[in-house]
Design an enzyme around this catalytic site. Structure first.
Site, short mmCIF file in Angstrom:
data_model
loop_
_atom_site.label_atom_id
_atom_site.label_comp_id
_atom_site.label_asym_id
_atom_site.label_seq_id
_atom_site.Cartn_x
_atom_site.Cartn_y
_atom_site.Cartn_z
N GLU A 22 -11.82 5.12 -18.00
CA GLU A 22 -11.06 5.75 -19.09
C GLU A 22 -12.00 6.46 -20.04
OE1 GLU A 22 -9.34 6.10 -23.14
OE2 GLU A 22 -11.05 4.93 -22.54
N GLU A 23 -13.15 5.83 -20.32
CA GLU A 23 -13.97 6.29 -21.44
C GLU A 23 -14.57 7.68 -21.24
OE1 GLU A 23 -13.95 5.10 -24.23
OE2 GLU A 23 -13.72 2.92 -24.23
N ASP A 62 -4.75 -0.80 -25.39
CA ASP A 62 -6.10 -0.25 -25.60
C ASP A 62 -6.34 0.06 -27.08
OD1 ASP A 62 -8.61 0.81 -25.19
OD2 ASP A 62 -7.88 2.76 -24.51
N HIS A 82 -16.89 1.07 -29.76
CA HIS A 82 -17.99 1.78 -29.09
C HIS A 82 -19.37 1.44 -29.68
CE1 HIS A 82 -15.05 5.21 -27.69
NE2 HIS A 82 -14.69 4.01 -27.29
#
Ligand SMILES: [Zn+2]
Length: 469
Positions: free
Chosen positions: A333-334, A361, A433
């Site tokens: 996904e990232e 998410d 992150h």
């Protein structure tokens, strides 16, 4: 979002309000919702059992602990991600779930390598940084240049060619994620257009304890590719002060970042097969990849565990719904969305049989309910609002005016109703992150509440004899 959520809430409680608006009101008259078709009384016992079981089990937390402590962060192309996938498959089979399998996906393989940022003048100093995902690296000797600090794209545009040969530092304050992330996504190419040799972006976060935040960036193919890294709020402010005093800070940026050839990865899939309409599917999931820092605990190990634990718990309770509940742990996904895209492509023929897709998410904090895509049929919204009443006892009964998720977005483009598990987002972007997205930030009870919320919703939608829409 807050306003829209409140607006829908009022609309539900006071349906006549829409008709009471004064003439000429700038607020558009909302369409009243049809009455729900789902009868929730028959699900009260099941909901109570699900919530009780979720809140008295440490299974979800133990699994998240294994994923984070024993496997760790999981960037696409890494051994960790593939170890996580292999572990999930083994454990899902042990759980006795149906149709446990991987579906192959080729993913981009970006590696960070060694990296550093230092100020050479007016005072030598090491500065906290994290390269942005997808960035190119610097030459081996690094890039040494004067820094020019701007607070916005408008300020950059005013300087124009004056940034040629320099390192542009964006010191844009956090407004909200969607608005401020533009600097991370597009800052490098916007600066390269005026001849900048590298870019630094203030981390996309409201608070900082010298924690840099990575994340994906994109290059404009029309512009030269220059290296780009995140700096902390503290570093951005320090450079701003240097800049404003006319100190002409001189920086040296070194990054080994590069792409290797695409790597083989996979989406992980497991199901509880429906008893009466097995070809009708409710998809629930999160993304199994993470960034290459921290442990990917909230983003999105927690979301994956919530979806997985939902079906394990239903199985343990002997609750087999009429329709199939399918867990998908998406890969990549990232920095690519290849998992969500591959799922959509592989399941094209049965997309019309996808009744609802829910992505978790946003971290696994205290759940508030769900966000339903604003284009969903009104009957779906009406039914989800009704089902969410089963979650009022744990305060997770909101259906927000909009929602969805990155991995389910290809399905949503084809008309599948998409939703997000909505949680209290107060602290999500503090750690998002970063090296600090670790298990200690996860509250076991809040994680269990997320499982309960997802399981009650998924089970009821999957089992209701009526059609959702
Ligand atoms: Zn995520």
């Amino acid at each position: 979002m807050g306003f829209l959520r409140l607006f829908v809430f009022i609309l539900i409680l006071v349906p006549s309000m829409a008709a009471q608006q004064p003439p000429g009101s700038p607020t558009p008259t909302p369409t009243p919702l049809p009455p729900p078709t789902v009868k929730i009384d028959r699900y009260r016992d099941a909901a109570a059992r699900i919530i009780g079981a979720a809140l008295t089990s440490d299974h979800a937390y133990a699994r998240l602990a294994h994923l984070t402590d024993h496997i760790g962060n999981r960037i696409s192309g890494s051994q960790n991600l593939e170890r996580a996938i292999a572990w999930a498959i083994t454990e899902m089979k042990r759980d006795g779930l149906d149709n446990v399998r991987t579906e192959k996906v080729m993913v981009p393989h970006w590696v960070r390598g060694e990296e550093s940022l230092e100020m050479l003048a007016p005072v030598p100093r090491k500065l906290q940084m994290l390269g942005l995902g997808n960035s190119v690296g610097t030459p081996a000797e690094g890039i040494t240049a004067e820094a020019v600090v701007v607070r916005s794209f408008a300020e950059l545009d005013r300087l124009g060619e004056q940034v040629r040969g320099k390192i542009v530092v964006y010191n844009a304050p956090f407004v909200n994620y969607g608005a401020t992330v533009e600097y991370r996504l597009r800052g490098a190419s916007r600066a390269a257009r005026y001849g900048a040799v590298a870019a630094l972006v203030r981390s996309i976060t409201p608070v900082s304890l010298q924690t840099p935040h990575t994340g994906a960036m994109n290059y404009d193919p029309e512009q030269p590719k220059i290296p780009v890294a995140a700096v902390t709020i503290e570093v951005a402010q320090f450079l701003q002060r240097m800049n404003d005093r006319g100190d002409h800070p001189r920086l040296k940026l070194k990054m080994e970042a590069k792409f290797l050839p695409d790597a083989e990865s996979a989406n992980v899939i497991a199901e509880i097969k429906g008893s009466e309409k097995p070809d009708e599917v409710i998809v629930i999931g999160g993304h199994f990849d993470s960034w290459d820092v921290g442990q990917g605990a909230h983003d999105d190990g927690g979301g994956c565990i919530v979806a997985w634990e939902t079906v394990r718990l239903l199985k343990e309770l002997g609750l087999r719904p009429r329709r199939t509940i399918r867990v998908v742990l998406w890969t990549n996904e990232e920095n690519g969305l290849r998992g969500g895209t591959a799922y959509h492509d592989a399941h094209k023929a049965e997309i019309a049989k996808h009744i609802l897709a829910i992505e978790s998410d946003s971290g696994v904090y205290r759940p508030e309910g769900f966000g339903l895509v604003d284009t969903a049929p009104l009957q779906v919204r009406s039914n989800l609002l009704e089902i969410a009443k089963l979650l009022s006892g744990i305060g997770a009964d909101q259906i927000a005016a909009d929602g969805g998720g990155a991995d389910i977005s290809p399905m949503m483009h084809d008309g599948v109703a998409g939703a997000s598990l909505d949680v209290d987002g107060t602290h999500y972007f503090d750690i998002h992150h970063t090296h600090a997205d670790t298990l200690d930030k996860v509250n076991p009870r809040e994680l269990a509440l997320c499982v309960a919320t997802m399981a009650v919703m998924a089970y009821t939608v999957a089992d209701m004899p009526e059609s959702l829409k």
